[in-house]
Design a protein around this motif. Structure first.
Motif, mmCIF file in Angstrom:
data_model
loop_
_atom_site.group_PDB
_atom_site.id
_atom_site.type_symbol
_atom_site.label_atom_id
_atom_site.label_comp_id
_atom_site.label_asym_id
_atom_site.label_seq_id
_atom_site.Cartn_x
_atom_site.Cartn_y
_atom_site.Cartn_z
ATOM 1 N N MET A 154 63.830 77.663 101.785
ATOM 2 C CA MET A 154 63.952 76.145 101.801
ATOM 3 C C MET A 154 64.384 75.473 100.083
ATOM 4 O O MET A 154 64.836 74.734 100.621
ATOM 5 C CB MET A 154 62.599 76.297 101.584
ATOM 6 C CG MET A 154 61.936 74.810 102.248
ATOM 7 S SD MET A 154 62.738 73.792 104.102
ATOM 8 C CE MET A 154 61.049 72.884 103.552
ATOM 9 N N GLY A 155 64.108 75.724 99.271
ATOM 10 C CA GLY A 155 64.659 76.108 97.942
ATOM 11 C C GLY A 155 66.469 75.781 98.225
ATOM 12 O O GLY A 155 66.615 74.439 97.742
ATOM 13 N N ARG A 156 66.580 76.434 98.550
ATOM 14 C CA ARG A 156 68.608 77.075 98.604
ATOM 15 C C ARG A 156 68.833 75.559 99.993
ATOM 16 O O ARG A 156 69.772 74.870 99.836
ATOM 17 C CB ARG A 156 68.648 77.867 99.376
ATOM 18 C CG ARG A 156 68.768 79.555 98.124
ATOM 19 C CD ARG A 156 69.508 80.520 98.501
ATOM 20 N NE ARG A 156 69.469 81.193 100.432
ATOM 21 C CZ ARG A 156 67.915 82.022 100.088
ATOM 22 N NH1 ARG A 156 67.712 82.249 98.968
ATOM 23 N NH2 ARG A 156 68.436 82.506 101.120
ATOM 24 N N ALA A 157 68.365 75.460 100.663
ATOM 25 C CA ALA A 157 68.478 74.396 101.486
ATOM 26 C C ALA A 157 68.397 73.121 101.205
ATOM 27 O O ALA A 157 69.524 72.505 100.911
ATOM 28 C CB ALA A 157 67.679 74.315 103.320
ATOM 29 N N ILE A 158 67.547 72.395 100.336
ATOM 30 C CA ILE A 158 67.585 71.498 99.977
ATOM 31 C C ILE A 158 68.239 71.236 98.749
ATOM 32 O O ILE A 158 69.002 70.308 98.579
ATOM 33 C CB ILE A 158 65.877 71.494 98.450
ATOM 34 C CG1 ILE A 158 64.887 71.346 99.890
ATOM 35 C CG2 ILE A 158 65.595 70.633 98.222
ATOM 36 C CD1 ILE A 158 63.328 71.686 99.246
ATOM 37 N N THR A 159 68.977 72.125 97.783
ATOM 38 C CA THR A 159 69.321 72.503 96.941
ATOM 39 C C THR A 159 70.962 72.158 97.719
ATOM 40 O O THR A 159 71.632 71.261 97.404
ATOM 41 C CB THR A 159 69.522 73.524 95.951
ATOM 42 O OG1 THR A 159 68.410 73.627 95.175
ATOM 43 C CG2 THR A 159 70.343 73.479 94.546
ATOM 44 N N MET A 210 58.858 68.812 98.660
ATOM 45 C CA MET A 210 60.703 69.364 98.312
ATOM 46 C C MET A 210 60.010 69.622 96.870
ATOM 47 O O MET A 210 61.097 70.497 96.481
ATOM 48 C CB MET A 210 61.386 68.380 98.997
ATOM 49 C CG MET A 210 61.173 67.768 100.411
ATOM 50 S SD MET A 210 61.518 69.100 101.439
ATOM 51 C CE MET A 210 60.398 69.139 102.031
ATOM 52 N N GLU A 211 60.780 68.927 96.057
ATOM 53 C CA GLU A 211 60.267 69.117 94.912
ATOM 54 C C GLU A 211 59.792 70.884 94.407
ATOM 55 O O GLU A 211 61.111 71.525 93.518
ATOM 56 C CB GLU A 211 59.743 68.383 93.742
ATOM 57 C CG GLU A 211 59.862 67.055 93.360
ATOM 58 C CD GLU A 211 60.276 65.829 92.647
ATOM 59 O OE1 GLU A 211 58.462 65.411 92.050
ATOM 60 O OE2 GLU A 211 60.380 64.428 93.354
ATOM 61 N N ALA A 212 58.564 70.755 94.794
ATOM 62 C CA ALA A 212 57.704 72.560 94.808
ATOM 63 C C ALA A 212 58.690 73.204 95.186
ATOM 64 O O ALA A 212 59.140 74.305 94.541
ATOM 65 C CB ALA A 212 56.818 72.379 95.447
ATOM 66 N N TYR A 213 59.534 73.184 96.734
ATOM 67 C CA TYR A 213 60.348 74.262 96.963
ATOM 68 C C TYR A 213 61.656 74.411 96.584
ATOM 69 O O TYR A 213 62.007 75.588 96.136
ATOM 70 C CB TYR A 213 60.333 73.678 98.596
ATOM 71 C CG TYR A 213 59.421 74.231 99.573
ATOM 72 C CD1 TYR A 213 58.727 75.380 99.573
ATOM 73 C CD2 TYR A 213 59.221 73.524 100.047
ATOM 74 C CE1 TYR A 213 58.429 75.989 100.125
ATOM 75 C CE2 TYR A 213 57.917 73.315 101.529
ATOM 76 C CZ TYR A 213 57.834 74.517 101.691
ATOM 77 O OH TYR A 213 56.528 75.379 102.387
ATOM 78 N N GLU A 214 62.557 73.577 96.138
ATOM 79 C CA GLU A 214 63.218 73.864 95.018
ATOM 80 C C GLU A 214 62.899 74.173 94.015
ATOM 81 O O GLU A 214 63.746 74.914 93.353
ATOM 82 C CB GLU A 214 63.841 72.402 94.824
ATOM 83 C CG GLU A 214 65.422 72.766 94.436
ATOM 84 C CD GLU A 214 66.514 71.609 94.348
ATOM 85 O OE1 GLU A 214 65.721 69.854 94.357
ATOM 86 O OE2 GLU A 214 66.870 71.032 94.219
ATOM 87 N N GLN A 215 61.639 74.326 93.348
ATOM 88 C CA GLN A 215 61.581 75.239 92.472
ATOM 89 C C GLN A 215 61.343 76.804 92.311
ATOM 90 O O GLN A 215 60.629 77.002 91.287
ATOM 91 C CB GLN A 215 61.041 74.159 90.691
ATOM 92 C CG GLN A 215 61.011 73.191 90.500
ATOM 93 C CD GLN A 215 60.304 71.598 90.080
ATOM 94 O OE1 GLN A 215 59.314 71.967 90.364
ATOM 95 N NE2 GLN A 215 60.748 70.732 89.604
ATOM 96 N N GLY A 216 60.696 76.644 93.817
ATOM 97 C CA GLY A 216 60.324 77.998 93.681
ATOM 98 C C GLY A 216 59.099 78.154 94.220
ATOM 99 O O GLY A 216 58.291 79.430 93.851
#
Ligand code: PMP
Length: 394
Positions: free
Chosen positions: A38-43, A232-238
């Motif tokens: 999810m984090g990779r997909a957001i970035t 989304m911010e949490a997922y992007e930060q792992g």
């Protein structure tokens, strides 16, 4: 019999890597491997669409229509004014959503197959005080593409927020959100992004996010960027996080698809440049085949003709039976969609995985030629295949 090839303007054939990624037992939404995907997909989405650092990508379960509703409900509210560039069936849907939000809508409507001149949009923007400029990047009902760079530039000059439905354009037609001043760009997963249907994808610029903060009437909770942003911010930060369960298998597919897009190579281009060039080249090669078969396009001019689909007028003496005949030849294509003109043309999708597969394209042009022959319009499938291969870059 071989499985029919799906060449409608979405859903589309997807790559084996995507099929493998979405297959299997559902990952939990808090599982470490899922959080990473999810984090990779957001970035990855922010990068692919050229979003500024503060641009928020939202990946939610839903259709393209859900993405449209999310976009509209977060940037305008009752009493606001919007300018809508209407190029067909899906632009009309945007208009309906704006009106349900009790927004006053001024429409600049093109004839079927045409597109308003950006200068006309600029004049209206300068004259009225609009809270948003809305348009459909590629209207799937006509195959007409608007000039997003020009429209977003005009909106920026006028101090108006810009919002584009990219459902039938994203990951095929170029978009550079930050450089062009695009505030909201949205799509669904089942078109050139290259997944099965089921994800609503919306990117919001910092200006669009602050517009949400100022709305007097908040959007429905499930669509609210203020609810989604921390997730989304949490997922992007792992970090695992929860607001509403993501479509976990599809997110795994999105991660795989974005990897493929980043690894694309075409005519000396890499990554998204290669993806855009490939769609343009394949569309141009197919247009040569359609011309050789004596077919004319619905879009009035080449510069407004999309790279993602061909909307093709039925030749004299042929009608919707052609879609059936092409289907009998093993390829699924779609009928017309523009209200009142459905019986005048058919539509062929050419996006995503199939644009990397010359055999898909060959099956397509052979099936169209075979269908035409069956319908009494002389056509030679071998000649169509030769034209295709001669026109595709080597
Ligand atoms: N906008 C455009 C341009 C589309 O092509 C579509 C789907 N054909 C939609 C919106 C709606 O997407 P969905 O069918 O996934 O709700």
């Amino acid at each position: 019999m071989e499985r029919p090839l799906l060449m409608i303007p979405g859903p589309i054939e997807v790559s084996p890597a995507v099929v493998a990624a979405v297959d299997g037992p559902p990952p939990g939404h808090l599982a470490p491997a899922f959080v990473e995907a999810m984090g990779r997909a957001i970035t990855g989405l922010r990068g692919f669409f050229g979003g500024a650092e503060g641009t928020l990508p939202v990946i939610a379960a839903g259709s393209g229509t859900v993405a449209m509703d999310m976009a509209v409900a977060n940037v305008v509210g009752p009493g606001d004014r919007a300018l809508l560039v209407n190029t067909g069936y899906f632009s009309a849907r945007l208009g309906e959503m704006l009106r349900r939000r009790r927004v006053e809508v001024v429409e600049l409507e093109a004839d079927c197959g045409e597109c308003p001149e950006p200068a006309a949009v600029g004049t209206l923007l300068a004259r009225g005080s609009f809270d948003a400029l809305c348009a459909t990047h590629v209207d799937t009902s006509t195959g007409v593409r608007v000039d997003v760079e020009a429209l977003a530039g005009l909106a920026r000059e006028a101090g108006t927020l810009s919002l584009f439905d990219g459902v039938c354009a994203a990951a095929a037609e170029r978009v550079d959100m930050a450089a062009w001043g695009v505030d909201v760009y949205l799509t669904g997963s089942q078109k050139a992004v290259g997944l099965p249907a089921g994800l609503a994808l919306v990117l919001a610029s910092p200006a669009a996010l602050s517009r949400r903060g100022g709305l007097a009437e908040p959007p429905p909770l499930s669509l609210d960027w203020q609810a989604w942003a921390p997730i989304m911010e949490a997922y992007e930060q792992g970090r695992p996080s929860y607001f509403s369960t993501p479509a976990t298998n599809l997110v795994a597919g999105l991660d795989a698809s974005l990897n493929e897009l980043a690894a694309a190579r075409w005519g000396g281009h890499e990554g998204r440049d290669a993806v855009f060039a490939r769609h343009a080249d394949v569309a141009a090669a197919l247009r040569q085949v359609w011309a050789q078969l004596g077919l004319r396009m619905l879009p009035a001019r080449e510069e407004i003709t999309a790279s993602t689909l061909s909307a093709i007028l039925y030749p004299e003496g042929v009608g919707p039976e052609l879609v059936k005949a092409i289907g009998a030849a093993g390829v699924v294509v779609a009928g017309g969609l523009y209200p009142g003109r459905q019986g005048d043309y058919f539509r062929v999708g050419h996006m995503g995985h199939s644009t990397t597969q010359p055999d898909h394209l060959e099956r397509l042009v052979r099936a169209v030629a075979t269908g035409l022959r069956e319908c009494g319009h002389g056509a030679d499938p071998d000649a169509a295949a030769r034209t295709l291969h001669g026109a595709l870059p080597h």
